[in-house]
Design a protein around this motif. Structure first.
Motif, PDB file in Angstrom:
ATOM      1  N   THR A 208      32.289  34.955  38.033  1.00 28.36           N
ATOM      2  CA  THR A 208      33.648  35.001  37.487  1.00 28.36           C
ATOM      3  C   THR A 208      34.613  34.331  38.451  1.00 28.36           C
ATOM      4  O   THR A 208      34.213  33.487  39.268  1.00 28.36           O
ATOM      5  N   GLU A 210      38.914  34.848  40.294  1.00 25.79           N
ATOM      6  CA  GLU A 210      39.978  35.804  40.561  1.00 25.79           C
ATOM      7  C   GLU A 210      41.289  35.048  40.715  1.00 25.79           C
ATOM      8  O   GLU A 210      41.326  33.991  41.333  1.00 25.79           O
ATOM      9  N   THR A 225      45.584  41.407  41.804  1.00 23.03           N
ATOM     10  CA  THR A 225      44.776  40.284  41.347  1.00 23.03           C
ATOM     11  C   THR A 225      44.158  40.636  40.003  1.00 23.03           C
ATOM     12  O   THR A 225      44.089  41.807  39.619  1.00 23.03           O
ATOM     13  N   CYS A 226      43.742  39.599  39.304  1.00 23.16           N
ATOM     14  CA  CYS A 226      42.991  39.824  38.067  1.00 23.16           C
ATOM     15  C   CYS A 226      41.667  39.092  38.195  1.00 23.16           C
ATOM     16  O   CYS A 226      41.548  38.131  38.958  1.00 23.16           O
ATOM     17  N   ARG A 227      40.684  39.555  37.475  1.00 19.59           N
ATOM     18  CA  ARG A 227      39.345  38.977  37.599  1.00 19.59           C
ATOM     19  C   ARG A 227      38.778  38.700  36.208  1.00 19.59           C
ATOM     20  O   ARG A 227      38.666  39.602  35.381  1.00 19.59           O
ATOM     21  N   CYS A 232      42.622  38.260  33.067  1.00 14.11           N
ATOM     22  CA  CYS A 232      43.664  37.341  33.523  1.00 14.11           C
ATOM     23  C   CYS A 232      44.502  36.782  32.376  1.00 14.11           C
ATOM     24  O   CYS A 232      45.457  36.039  32.616  1.00 14.11           O
TER      25      CYS A 232
END
Ligand SMILES: [Ca+2]
Ligand SMILES: [Ca+2]
Ligand SMILES: [Ca+2]
Ligand SMILES: [Ca+2]
Length: 354
Positions: A208, A210, A225-227, A232
Motif C-alpha cells: 500500500t 501512506e 496519516t492515511c494508508r 486516503c
C-alpha cells in the motif's frame, strides 16, 4: 466343420473377423489398419492365419495362444472356442478379432472435459483435469474432474497465492502487488497515481502507500496519516495556525502564514537568542532622552525625567518624542530665595548683593 461357403472376410470391410477356416462376420466395427489372411500350409494342408498390417507386415501368425495376440492398437481379440489351446489350428475355431476403424469416428461420447484420441483409442482428460478415463472402457461412467493444483504440497505459484479454477489455476498477487514474471512485487502507488492530496507527501510501503501532511500543514483526520486508497479518499491537509498555540513565547507577536509562521518581538523588546528581551533604551549614554533629563530604563520602554532646575517633568516611551526639559527661570517665577538681586542660570540661579 467347414464354413467355406460362408461369405469370405473382406479385409476392407468393417467387421468382426474369424480366424481359421471359420468365418463369423459381424459388421460392427471398422476395418482400417489391418488385414486378415488365411494361407494353407503346403506340407500338411493346415491353415495358417495371419494378421497383416496394411503394408503387409505380419503382426500375428499361427498362434494357438490368445495371449500372443496384439491386443490394443485397434485390435481386440476374443477366444470363444472350447478347444482353444489344442495343437491344431483346426481346433481353434472361434477366434475372432475386432479391428476398430477410427475410434473417434464411432459414436463415441467421451466424458465431460475429455477429448477423444483416435490413435490411442482413448478419451483423454483435458489438461487440468484427471479421472478414470484411460481407455475405451472409460466411455462408461467415466469422469474427468478438475485438478486442484493448489491442494498439493508444492505451491505451483511459488510465493504468491494459488487459486484453483475450473480446468486450471491462477496465481493472483495480493492487493498492492503486481506480477513481475513469477514473482509478486509491490506496486509503487506514489509513482503511478499521485494518490495523496496537496501539501502532503506520499510514502510507498509494501502492499500500500501512506499520505502524511508536510510540515506546517495538518489534517482534521483523527490520524495524522492515511494508508491506502480507501482511507486516503478525502484526506486533506490544511495550513496549521501555529499562532493558536503559544509557539513564540513571551513578548512576541505571532504571524501565521501558509505552511509556516513567524515570531516578532513586541515594541520595546528585541530578539536575543530565542527570546525577546527588553531593550535598554538608556544605553549607551542617555539614549532618547533630551538634555537635562535622566533616562531610566523600564520593561518595556523607558522614561525621561527632567533634572532639578528644569521644567517638563517626565515622559514615558513614545511620549518622549520632542520632549524637552526647559530651564526654570526662578528669578522670574519668584521661586528664588535671593535677598538681593537674582540672576537666572541654566539649571539654577545666583544671588548677589544690590
Ligand atoms: Ca484446477
Ligand atoms: Ca506499495
Ligand atoms: Ca501556518
Ligand atoms: Ca526598556
Amino acid at each position: 466343420m467347414n464354413n467355406a461357403d460362408d461369405e469370405p472376410a473382406d479385409p476392407n470391410q468393417p467387421g468382426r473377423h474369424t480366424f481359421g477356416s471359420y468365418k463369423d462376420i459381424v459388421c460392427e466395427y471398422g476395418w482400417n489398419n489391418y488385414q486378415l489372411e488365411s494361407r494353407q500350409n503346403a506340407e500338411n494342408s493346415s491353415l495358417v492365419n495371419y494378421i497383416l498390417s496394411k503394408d503387409g507386415k505380419v503382426i500375428y501368425e499361427d498362434s494357438h495362444s490368445a495371449a500372443n495376440f496384439p491386443n490394443g492398437n485397434g485390435l481386440k481379440v476374443f477366444v470363444s472356442s472350447p478347444n482353444y489351446g489344442a495343437a491344431s489350428l483346426f481346433h481353434v475355431r472361434n477366434f475372432y478379432v475386432e479391428i476398430l476403424k477410427d475410434f473417434c469416428d464411432e459414436e463415441i461420447t467421451c466424458a465431460a472435459n475429455s477429448i477423444c484420441e483416435s490413435g490411442n483409442y482413448t478419451c483423454t482428460c483435458n489438461a487440468g483435469y484427471s479421472g478414470s478415463c484411460e481407455n475405451v472402457d472409460c466411455l462408461v461412467d467415466s469422469y474427468c474432474d478438475d485438478i486442484d493444483e493448489c491442494g498439493g504440497i508444492v505451491n505451483p505459484c511459488g510465493n504468491s497465492t494459488c487459486e484453483n479454477t475450473e480446468g486450471s489455476y491462477s496465481c493472483p498477487c495480493q492487493t498492492g502487488f503486481n506480477h513481475d514474471g513469477d514473482n509478486c512485487v509491490d506496486v509503487d502507488e506514489c509513482d503511478l497515481d499521485s494518490p495523496c492530496p496537496d501539501f502532503s507527501t506520499c510514502n510507498n510501503i509494501p502492499s500500500t502507500f501512506e499520505c502524511g501532511c508536510i510540515v506546517g500543514y495538518v489534517t482534521p483526520y483523527v490520524n495524522e496519516t492515511c494508508r491506502g486508497f480507501d482511507a486516503c479518499d478525502g484526506f486533506e491537509c490544511f495550513d496549521e495556525d501555529e499562532c493558536a498555540f503559544d509557539v513564540c513565547g513571551e513578548n512576541t507577536i505571532c504571524t501565521n502564514s501558509a505552511g509556516s509562521y513567524s515570531c516578532n518581538c513586541v515594541e520595546g523588546f528585541q530578539l536575543r537568542g530565542n527570546e525577546c528581551n527588553d531593550i535598554d533604551e538608556c544605553t549607551p549614554d542617555s539614549g532618547p532622552c533630551p538634555d537635562f533629563s535622566t533616562c531610566e530604563n523600564a520593561v518595556p520602554s523607558f522614561g525621561c525625567f527632567c533634572q532639578a532646575g528644569f521644567d517638563g517633568g517626565f515622559c514615558i516611551g513614545n511620549e518622549c518624542t520632542n520632549f524637552t526639559c526647559p530651564d526654570i527661570d526662578e528669578c522670574a517665577s519668584g521661586t528664588h530665595l535671593c535677598e538681593g538681586l537674582c540672576l537666572n542660570t541654566v539649571g539654577h540661579y545666583t544671588c548677589s548683593c544690590p
